[in-house]
Design a protein around this motif. Structure first.
Motif, short mmCIF file in Angstrom:
data_model
loop_
_atom_site.label_atom_id
_atom_site.label_comp_id
_atom_site.label_asym_id
_atom_site.label_seq_id
_atom_site.Cartn_x
_atom_site.Cartn_y
_atom_site.Cartn_z
N ILE A 25 0.84 -1.19 0.00
CA ILE A 25 0.00 0.00 0.00
C ILE A 25 0.88 1.24 0.00
O ILE A 25 0.51 2.28 -0.53
N LYS A 26 2.05 1.13 0.62
CA LYS A 26 2.99 2.23 0.71
C LYS A 26 4.18 1.98 -0.22
O LYS A 26 4.54 0.83 -0.50
N THR A 27 4.82 3.06 -0.64
CA THR A 27 6.01 2.94 -1.48
C THR A 27 7.22 2.61 -0.61
O THR A 27 7.18 2.71 0.61
N ASN A 28 8.31 2.23 -1.26
CA ASN A 28 9.55 1.94 -0.53
C ASN A 28 10.00 3.15 0.29
O ASN A 28 10.43 3.02 1.44
N LYS A 29 9.89 4.34 -0.28
CA LYS A 29 10.28 5.56 0.44
C LYS A 29 9.40 5.77 1.67
O LYS A 29 9.88 6.15 2.75
N GLU A 30 8.10 5.53 1.54
CA GLU A 30 7.18 5.68 2.66
C GLU A 30 7.44 4.64 3.75
O GLU A 30 7.32 4.93 4.94
N ILE A 31 7.80 3.43 3.34
CA ILE A 31 8.11 2.37 4.32
C ILE A 31 9.35 2.75 5.12
O ILE A 31 9.37 2.62 6.35
N GLU A 76 -1.86 -1.64 -8.33
CA GLU A 76 -0.54 -1.57 -8.94
C GLU A 76 -0.33 -0.22 -9.63
O GLU A 76 0.73 0.41 -9.49
N ARG A 77 -1.35 0.25 -10.35
CA ARG A 77 -1.22 1.53 -11.04
C ARG A 77 -1.17 2.70 -10.04
O ARG A 77 -0.41 3.65 -10.23
N ARG A 78 -1.96 2.62 -9.00
CA ARG A 78 -1.92 3.66 -7.96
C ARG A 78 -0.54 3.70 -7.31
O ARG A 78 0.01 4.77 -7.07
N HIS A 79 0.00 2.52 -7.02
CA HIS A 79 1.32 2.44 -6.40
C HIS A 79 2.39 3.00 -7.33
O HIS A 79 3.29 3.74 -6.89
N ARG A 80 2.32 2.69 -8.62
CA ARG A 80 3.31 3.19 -9.58
C ARG A 80 3.27 4.72 -9.67
O ARG A 80 4.30 5.38 -9.69
N TRP A 81 2.07 5.29 -9.68
CA TRP A 81 1.96 6.74 -9.73
C TRP A 81 2.58 7.38 -8.49
O TRP A 81 3.24 8.41 -8.57
N ALA A 82 2.37 6.75 -7.33
CA ALA A 82 2.96 7.28 -6.09
C ALA A 82 4.48 7.23 -6.15
O ALA A 82 5.17 8.17 -5.73
N VAL A 83 5.03 6.13 -6.66
CA VAL A 83 6.48 6.00 -6.78
C VAL A 83 7.04 7.08 -7.70
O VAL A 83 8.06 7.72 -7.40
N GLU A 119 11.13 8.85 -16.56
CA GLU A 119 11.29 8.56 -17.97
C GLU A 119 10.02 7.92 -18.51
O GLU A 119 9.31 7.23 -17.78
N PRO A 120 9.71 8.15 -19.78
CA PRO A 120 8.44 7.66 -20.34
C PRO A 120 8.21 6.16 -20.16
O PRO A 120 7.09 5.73 -19.89
N HIS A 121 9.27 5.35 -20.28
CA HIS A 121 9.08 3.91 -20.21
C HIS A 121 8.84 3.41 -18.78
O HIS A 121 8.57 2.23 -18.56
N TRP A 122 8.92 4.30 -17.79
CA TRP A 122 8.60 3.92 -16.42
C TRP A 122 7.10 3.81 -16.21
O TRP A 122 6.64 3.19 -15.26
N HIS A 123 6.33 4.45 -17.07
CA HIS A 123 4.87 4.44 -16.92
C HIS A 123 4.30 3.15 -17.51
O HIS A 123 4.81 2.62 -18.50
N PHE A 124 3.23 2.68 -16.91
CA PHE A 124 2.50 1.56 -17.50
C PHE A 124 1.78 2.04 -18.75
O PHE A 124 1.29 3.18 -18.79
N PRO A 125 1.68 1.20 -19.77
CA PRO A 125 0.89 1.58 -20.95
C PRO A 125 -0.57 1.75 -20.59
O PRO A 125 -1.10 1.05 -19.73
#
Length: 307
Positions: free
Chosen positions: A89-95, A275-282, A291-297
């Motif tokens: 639920i939390k990102t690595n930085k938040e943990i 997963e998408r919510r978590h990626r946006w938070a990261v 970088e563009p390729h870090w985003h999910f399609p």
């Protein structure tokens, strides 16, 4: 689910030990090994067990990975255990922020002393029996033998955050070794082992006076409906909620680091949304430009026939 979980928690400065159940099909083991081979800091446990989730083998699997981690070339400060049906639920930085600001080199093993009405009586212990994980379990009412070294037995979560010094302690201390042997005769020993040893005053990072505090895992147990949560919007498996889409608001609002329990085969959109919510938070928290390729399609989950 394993791919989605590893993708969410992976950062190059961490190290990951993966325990693959020895009962898993060869095709599954090969697929996991192929993925693991892509990363220097991800490896499969050197000793693997046929895991029964209410039995000793689950506890032993954790310890096998800890031994590998201690002897690995990588430096690490904390170990957090996950299973294949968890998701962050939390990102690595938040943990990291949570561990440094709230715990400061302390172990997190939520739990309490066995209820006063439960006595340690000599009785036949229950064998390993369940192929399904069940973390919404009750304390053992009876133990086959008295605990070694007059240890006071606690009951708590099977999930934890442990310091490296505490891990080294449980691998070498005679009390920890003797309790591990004692644990072979009880049901779900992982609910007793970590929390009991972390209450020893001389254990590294110990929290002798702690209770249930420590937001490690968000779980909906059936018996907590109306109190801890508003009911399971998916379905229950052995009194543990397998989340549905309706559970997402509750999960997102939880202060816990991870949530349990997910089954993509039941509702793949639940994990996909998280997963998408978590990626946006990261990406929002990144210290460098994304970088563009870090985003999910972008994907559409609706099929429309315009003919």
């Amino acid at each position: 689910m394993f791919v989605q979980l590893l993708r969410a928690i992976y950062v190059p400065q961490n190290v990951y030990c993966i325990h693959v159940d020895e009962k898993a099909p060869k095709k599954h083991k090969t697929a996991v090994q192929t993925l693991v081979n892509c990363f220097e800091n991800v490896f499969i446990a050197s000793k693997r067990k046929k895991v029964a989730y209410t039995g000793f083998t689950r506890l032993q699997a954790d310890i096998n990975c800890m031994r590998d981690l201690v002897h690995s070339k990588f430096q690490w400060n904390y170990v957090i255990n996950l299973c294949g049906q968890d998701f962050p639920i939390k990102t690595n930085k938040e943990i990291i922020h949570y561990l440094r600001s709230k715990w400061n080199d302390k172990n997190i093993t939520p739990g309490v002393i066995q209820p006063a009405n439960i006595k340690l009586k000599t009785s036949q212990s229950r064998p390993e029996f369940s192929p399904e994980e069940n973390i919404c379990v009750s304390p053992n009412t009876r133990f086959k033998y008295e605990a070694p070294h007059n240890l006071t037995i606690y009951f708590g979560s099977a999930y934890y955050v442990l310091t490296r010094k505490f891990v080294e302690f449980i691998l070498t201390d005679i009390r920890a070794k003797d309790m591990l042997q004692w644990s072979k005769g009880i049901r779900s020993p992982e609910h007793h082992y970590w929390v009991t040893l972390n209450r020893l005053k001389d254990a590294p990072g110990a929290t002798p006076n702690a209770g249930w505090e420590g937001n490690v895992r968000a779980v909906k147990c059936r018996h907590e409906e109306g109190n801890v949560h508003d009911g399971c919007k998916g379905h229950y498996v052995q009194d543990t909620c397998v989340y549905g889409l309706g559970d997402l608001p509750w999960i997102i609002q939880s202060p816990s680091l991870f949530a349990h329990k997910f089954e993509p085969s039941a509702d793949p959109l639940v994990v996909r949304c998280l997963e998408r919510r978590h990626r946006w938070a990261v990406l929002r928290q990144a210290d460098v430009p994304a970088e563009p390729h870090w985003h999910f399609p972008q994907q559409s989950h609706f099929n429309m026939d315009l003919n």
